[in-house]
Design a protein around this motif. Structure first.
Motif, short mmCIF file in Angstrom:
data_model
loop_
_atom_site.label_atom_id
_atom_site.label_comp_id
_atom_site.label_asym_id
_atom_site.label_seq_id
_atom_site.Cartn_x
_atom_site.Cartn_y
_atom_site.Cartn_z
N GLY A 52 35.63 85.44 55.45
CA GLY A 52 34.87 84.04 55.38
C GLY A 52 35.55 83.45 54.06
N THR A 56 37.08 79.58 54.80
CA THR A 56 36.86 78.48 54.25
C THR A 56 37.81 77.75 53.25
N MET A 59 38.05 74.14 52.52
CA MET A 59 36.85 73.41 52.00
C MET A 59 37.15 73.23 50.31
N MET A 191 33.47 77.16 47.87
CA MET A 191 32.92 78.46 48.73
C MET A 191 34.04 79.62 48.73
N PRO A 192 35.44 79.20 48.86
CA PRO A 192 36.38 80.21 48.98
C PRO A 192 36.32 81.33 47.71
N TYR A 232 30.38 83.15 58.26
CA TYR A 232 30.59 82.88 57.11
C TYR A 232 31.88 82.04 56.68
N GLY A 233 32.33 81.47 57.90
CA GLY A 233 33.45 80.69 57.85
C GLY A 233 33.35 79.39 58.38
N LEU A 237 31.24 75.79 57.35
CA LEU A 237 31.82 74.47 57.56
C LEU A 237 31.12 73.50 58.33
N SER A 240 27.87 72.40 57.00
CA SER A 240 28.01 71.27 55.91
C SER A 240 28.32 69.93 56.43
#
Length: 294
Positions: A52, A56, A59, A191-192, A232-233, A237, A240
């Motif tokens: 994940g 992400t 982002m 997030m990452p 979770y990736g 996104l 959001s």
């Protein structure tokens, strides 16, 4: 007006599509976890969170100049508290699926939108509206419909550990949702980093509690990657994007379809037995979530 209308329609369709994509990915979590049976739950959680974090990366943005406005306590809450909630939510839910029937644990897990609504309404209004309380009772009645037979038949059994873990995961997701509403924290762009910290935390717990095991097969690694890149990736996104849509207050209700879809996927895959209690419990959870959000 003729120029602006197509833009509004296109924005709404894009937002609805993004929300629908996220909901489908989240509903696939119990099924994907079931497919990765050979991996211990904490190890699977660590791999999924790592995937994940990689998924992400688009982002992530540099916001060091804005981070200077954060206090030390806020940074601690963001970079320690939030990853701990993520680790608890994912690790507890994956462990719940191994200790209780997957469909039942999933329905308990997906009561988290109701817990989030109860907490957010209480904080915002200083009280709980009747509709919110009624929706919460409906949703928890759906979960109780599955748990009650266990209690009546054999009292406290091994499955209760899974039910409690699913409830703990639901509490973690509800608290994470509350934290994501703090505008200054900007969790989406962090997030990452947050997922990577959470993966490290769960990985350490896995080594301590589950020990060292053989390398998983390529198929299992693919499932772990799918869990991370999907729910979770890409799902985070997409969600959001949906929450920035002008109709976000309506699109948010799509999340209430997750327990119903999750149950349907498990039944179609032959993992859950088509029991009359499963669809009824799923509908009660979804109806309770919708009622509480009115």
């Amino acid at each position: 007006m003729q120029i602006q209308a197509p833009r509004v329609v296109r924005s709404t369709w894009h937002g609805a599509g993004a929300a629908g994509l996220a909901v489908v990915f989240w509903a696939l979590v119990p099924l994907l976890v079931e497919q990765a049976g050979e991996l211990p739950p904490l190890r699977l959680s660590a791999l999924a969170l790592l995937a994940g974090a990689l998924g992400t990366l688009p982002m992530a943005r540099r916001r060091r100049h804005r981070d200077t406005t954060l206090t030390g306590a806020q940074r601690l809450a963001i970079y320690l508290g939030i990853p701990l909630l993520m680790a608890g939510a994912v690790g507890a839910s994956f462990a719940a699926f191994t200790r209780a029937p997957t469909a039942e644990a999933a329905l308990i897990l997906y009561t988290w939108p109701v817990l989030f609504l109860l907490a957010s309404r209480r904080l915002a209004l200083g009280r709980l509206p009747i509709t919110t309380l009624a929706g919460g009772l409906l949703a928890f009645a759906g979960a109780a419909l599955l748990v009650a037979p266990q209690a009546l038949a054999g009292g406290v059994s091994g499955a209760w550990g899974g039910y409690l873990l699913a409830l703990a995961a639901a509490l973690c997701w509800a608290l994470y949702s509350l934290a994501s509403q703090v505008p200054a924290w900007r969790l989406a762009t962090r997030m990452p980093h947050l997922l990577l910290i959470a993966s490290t935390v769960v990985g350490g717990a896995s080594l301590a509690l589950e020990g060292v095991s053989a390398l998983p097969s390529a198929a299992t690694l693919q499932v772990a990657a799918a869990l991370g890149l999907g729910p979770y990736g890409l799902a985070m996104l997409a969600w959001s994007r949906a929450m920035h849509d002008p109709q976000a207050h309506r699109l948010g209700n799509l999340a209430h379809a997750v327990p119903v879809l999750a149950t349907l996927f498990l039944v179609l895959a032959g993992i859950a037995v088509p029991d009359w209690r499963l669809p009824l419990a799923a509908l009660l959870v979804a109806a309770g979530s919708i009622t509480a959000s009115r």
